[in-house]
Structure formats: C-alpha cells, structure tokens
Design a protein around this motif. Structure first.
Motif, PDB file in Angstrom:
ATOM      1  N   LEU A  34       0.817  -1.213   0.000  1.00  0.00           N
ATOM      2  CA  LEU A  34       0.000   0.000   0.000  1.00  0.00           C
ATOM      3  C   LEU A  34       0.851   1.263   0.000  1.00  0.00           C
ATOM      4  CD1 LEU A  34      -2.774  -1.153   2.496  1.00  0.00           C
ATOM      5  CD2 LEU A  34      -3.113  -0.572   0.084  1.00  0.00           C
ATOM      6  N   ALA A  35       2.055   1.185   0.577  1.00  0.00           N
ATOM      7  CA  ALA A  35       2.951   2.342   0.618  1.00  0.00           C
ATOM      8  C   ALA A  35       3.771   2.480  -0.653  1.00  0.00           C
ATOM      9  CB  ALA A  35       3.884   2.236   1.820  1.00  0.00           C
ATOM     10  N   GLY A  36       3.622   1.516  -1.577  1.00  0.00           N
ATOM     11  CA  GLY A  36       4.367   1.610  -2.832  1.00  0.00           C
ATOM     12  C   GLY A  36       5.691   0.886  -2.828  1.00  0.00           C
ATOM     13  N   GLY A  37       6.028   0.258  -1.699  1.00  0.00           N
ATOM     14  CA  GLY A  37       7.289  -0.459  -1.638  1.00  0.00           C
ATOM     15  C   GLY A  37       7.261  -1.742  -2.451  1.00  0.00           C
ATOM     16  N   TYR A  38       6.063  -2.327  -2.594  1.00  0.00           N
ATOM     17  CA  TYR A  38       5.881  -3.521  -3.407  1.00  0.00           C
ATOM     18  C   TYR A  38       4.888  -3.191  -4.510  1.00  0.00           C
ATOM     19  CZ  TYR A  38       8.022  -6.270   0.368  1.00  0.00           C
ATOM     20  OH  TYR A  38       8.866  -6.779   1.316  1.00  0.00           O
ATOM     21  N   GLU A  39       5.333  -3.202  -5.733  1.00  0.00           N
ATOM     22  CA  GLU A  39       4.440  -2.900  -6.836  1.00  0.00           C
ATOM     23  C   GLU A  39       3.768  -4.173  -7.331  1.00  0.00           C
ATOM     24  OE1 GLU A  39       8.397  -4.024  -8.442  1.00  0.00           O
ATOM     25  OE2 GLU A  39       7.659  -2.710  -6.843  1.00  0.00           O
ATOM     26  N   ASN A  40       2.689  -4.015  -8.107  1.00  0.00           N
ATOM     27  CA  ASN A  40       1.988  -5.157  -8.660  1.00  0.00           C
ATOM     28  C   ASN A  40       2.949  -5.954  -9.532  1.00  0.00           C
ATOM     29  OD1 ASN A  40      -0.007  -6.789 -10.321  1.00  0.00           O
ATOM     30  ND2 ASN A  40      -1.387  -5.627  -9.011  1.00  0.00           N
ATOM     31  N   GLY A  41       2.935  -7.277  -9.350  1.00  0.00           N
ATOM     32  CA  GLY A  41       3.866  -8.126 -10.073  1.00  0.00           C
ATOM     33  C   GLY A  41       5.154  -8.394  -9.315  1.00  0.00           C
ATOM     34  N   ARG A  42       5.268  -7.820  -8.101  1.00  0.00           N
ATOM     35  CA  ARG A  42       6.477  -7.997  -7.301  1.00  0.00           C
ATOM     36  C   ARG A  42       6.629  -9.460  -6.895  1.00  0.00           C
ATOM     37  NH1 ARG A  42       9.976  -4.969  -3.890  1.00  0.00           N
ATOM     38  NH2 ARG A  42      11.213  -6.482  -2.727  1.00  0.00           N
ATOM     39  N   HIS A  43       7.828  -9.999  -7.122  1.00  0.00           N
ATOM     40  CA  HIS A  43       8.133 -11.379  -6.745  1.00  0.00           C
ATOM     41  C   HIS A  43       8.582 -11.410  -5.289  1.00  0.00           C
ATOM     42  CE1 HIS A  43       9.257 -15.536  -7.287  1.00  0.00           C
ATOM     43  NE2 HIS A  43      10.490 -15.294  -6.840  1.00  0.00           N
ATOM     44  N   MET A  44       8.054 -12.338  -4.515  1.00  0.00           N
ATOM     45  CA  MET A  44       8.381 -12.444  -3.091  1.00  0.00           C
ATOM     46  C   MET A  44       8.853 -13.849  -2.755  1.00  0.00           C
ATOM     47  SD  MET A  44       5.204 -10.396  -1.369  1.00  0.00           S
ATOM     48  CE  MET A  44       4.607  -8.867  -2.101  1.00  0.00           C
ATOM     49  N   THR A  45       9.869 -13.928  -1.899  1.00  0.00           N
ATOM     50  CA  THR A  45      10.367 -15.218  -1.465  1.00  0.00           C
ATOM     51  C   THR A  45      10.425 -15.262   0.055  1.00  0.00           C
ATOM     52  OG1 THR A  45      12.700 -14.529  -1.460  1.00  0.00           O
ATOM     53  CG2 THR A  45      11.811 -15.400  -3.528  1.00  0.00           C
ATOM     54  N   GLU A  46      10.339 -16.452   0.591  1.00  0.00           N
ATOM     55  CA  GLU A  46      10.425 -16.628   2.046  1.00  0.00           C
ATOM     56  C   GLU A  46      11.756 -16.120   2.583  1.00  0.00           C
ATOM     57  OE1 GLU A  46       9.802 -20.688   3.032  1.00  0.00           O
ATOM     58  OE2 GLU A  46       7.922 -20.855   1.901  1.00  0.00           O
ATOM     59  N   THR A  47      12.827 -16.440   1.878  1.00  0.00           N
ATOM     60  CA  THR A  47      14.166 -16.083   2.337  1.00  0.00           C
ATOM     61  C   THR A  47      14.341 -14.579   2.441  1.00  0.00           C
ATOM     62  OG1 THR A  47      15.066 -18.069   1.289  1.00  0.00           O
ATOM     63  CG2 THR A  47      16.630 -16.328   1.872  1.00  0.00           C
TER      64      THR A  47
END
Length: 317
Positions: A34-47
């Motif tokens: 919501l703050a813009g730090g993660y944009e749509n399509g952002r890849h996320m990993t557990e590590t």
C-alpha cells in the motif's frame, strides 16, 4: 445480511485464528504494498522476507500462504509468490486484519506519556504490570519506541522518554524550523525524486482525500510523515532528511492528543495541498513546489495560533 458482509465477517473471524507472528508478517506485506514499496507483479520469497524481518521462514511461509488463499498473491511452485491484487483489494484486506497488539500498546504508551500518566523515566516491570501485558510484548514496543526516537535508551530495565513538542512555544519553533528546512530541501541542487515513490505517495494521499474519516487520523499521520520525508530524502542532503525525521518523531506524541478533535475538512485540505506540491515536483517546478510548501506549513502554523486562541475546530496538518 448481504453476501459481501457475510464474507467480510467470515474473513475477520478467520484472521483472528491466525497466529500473531503470521498476522504481523501479513500486515508488513500489505503495508509495504500500500505504501508503494511492493508494486503489482512484485516477486516475493520466504528467504528475502525472513531476512528483512529478522525472523524464521516458518511464519513468513504461513503469511504468504494466507495472502495467496485470499487471492492477493499468485503462487508458482518452486518459484515463490507474486503480488497480483489491486490497491482496493489490498486496502480491504488490510482493514480486515485484526489490530496489532504491539501497535495498540505502542499508541497507548504514547497517549499516557503525553497525558502525564507516565514519568520521564519508567521501569519495564512496573509498566508490564500497569498494562497487564507480557514482558516480551512490552519490550518489543519499547524497542520500537526507541527506534522511533521516542525513547533515549534502556538501562537495567529502565527507559527514558525523549522530549516532545509539549508546549505551544515548542510547536511554534518547530514550524519556524520546518519552514526553513523543508522549503530549502526543494531548492537543493541535487534534488531528485524516484518516480515510483512519488506515484505511490500521490496514490496514498488521494486515497486519504477520498476516504478521509476521523478513524483514519493515525493513517493520515503516517502518510503525512512519509510525504515530508520523501521530499527531504529527494533533496539528496542527509542532514535535511535527519532533521525532518526528527521533527516527525517529536510530533508523534503531541499529535496523538489531537485525535479526538480531528477536523476532517482540514485533513482533506492538507491532502490537497500535499498533492499540489507533488504535482509541482513531478513537473520539475521546484521553486513553485517550495512556495506551495511554505504556504502549506504557514497554514498549519496559523492553525496552531487559532487553537491557542481557543478555536477547537482548527486542527488538520
């Protein structure tokens, strides 16, 4: 009851059964998006997330799975998760999350400090007994207050609060200081703002303008701090950024006392002024932006004077 309301109630009930640490990771991901730090399509990993939060991968895995089940993340086996939800869905999911125990206690401590219920120096054991909370929870909150500059440090289970804007004169001095520093930030020769952060800030301000309510006061305070820190950061001058961050820390305690008196019209006006400044910055009209900033902070300073004169409707920066 409408199907949508039933679904929302069921989601809130399901959220309450989620372990606290998993909730905390979920809130972190949603807040970042919501703050813009993660944009749509952002890849996320557990590590990556576990490393950022300094925790094990188990609660991170559970949080990613939870958000995937809510259709906020897409999942490809062996490749991780991707953010796919739009802002409306993210905002709805964030509102449905239960209150963070740490955040609730955090603001309670601040309110009590401002009200004079807590002395400058406090004892950790006594605080835990006063608030009826576990020591580890209290210690996490006090550590966050330390990181936010509200506390000076810990010494043998005793903590000391820093100064705050606890007088009219200190608030006046703060506005005079900000008029100098924040306008100068926009005139720095190396001023350059990241387009993604600017757009995220604009969207955040626009959302508050559209959905502003008395209950969004703390959300507004955080967004307001982020707006001013964004421009200070864009100045490229570390000392300006440090000064603006310090002002936001000083205002954190005093602004909490204003919550019962929030004037929604003035809050919206402040958001419109923020957007006006962002427009000028985006068009690279930095001198115009500096003039808008001067007018913005001057208006807030005028509101302070009206409050001193007893006008309780004058609240909104």
């Amino acid at each position: 009851m409408a199907p949508q309301q039933q679904m929302q109630m069921q989601t809130q009930m399901d959220n309450k059964s989620v372990p606290p640490l998993t909730q905390r990771v979920s809130r972190y991901i949603l807040d970042q998006a919501l703050a813009g730090g993660y944009e749509n399509g952002r890849h996320m990993t557990e590590t990556d997330l576990a490393g950022r939060l300094g925790i094990s991968r188990t609660p991170v895995r559970a949080a990613l799975r939870l958000l995937h089940e809510r259709a906020l993340l897409a999942h490809v086996p062996n490749r991780g998760y991707t953010l796919v939800a739009d802002r409306e869905a993210l905002d709805r999911a964030r509102r449905e999350m239960p209150e963070d125990e740490e955040k609730t206690l955090y603001y309670r401590v601040l309110r009590d400090r401002l009200a004079g219920k807590l002395p400058t120096r406090v004892n950790e054991l006594e605080l835990a007994q006063t608030y009826g909370v576990p020591r580890p929870l209290l210690r996490n909150v006090m550590t966050t207050l330390l990181q936010d500059g509200v506390l000076r440090g810990r010494h043998y289970q005793r903590w000391e609060f820093t100064e705050t804007l606890d007088s009219v004169e200190s608030e006046r001095e703060s506005y005079r200081f900000r008029l100098v520093v924040e306008c100068a930030a926009l005139r720095e020769p190396g001023f350059k703002v990241e387009q993604e952060r600017l757009l995220a800030c604009r969207e955040q301000q626009q959302t508050l303008l559209t959905h502003a309510s008395r209950h969004s006061w703390m959300e507004f305070f955080e967004a307001n701090a982020q707006f001013h820190e964004l421009l200070a950061s864009a100045s490229g001058n570390r000392f300006i950024l440090d000064a603006v961050k310090q002002q936001n820390r000083l205002r954190r305690i005093s602004d909490l006392s204003d919550y019962p008196l929030v004037n929604i019209d003035l809050l919206r006006k402040s958001c419109r002024e923020h957007l006006q400044i962002l427009d000028a910055v985006e068009e690279n009209k930095l001198e115009v932006a500096a003039k808008h900033m001067h007018a913005h902070l001057s208006r807030a300073s005028d509101i302070l004077e009206r409050r001193v004169m007893g006008d309780l409707d004058a609240l909104g920066e």
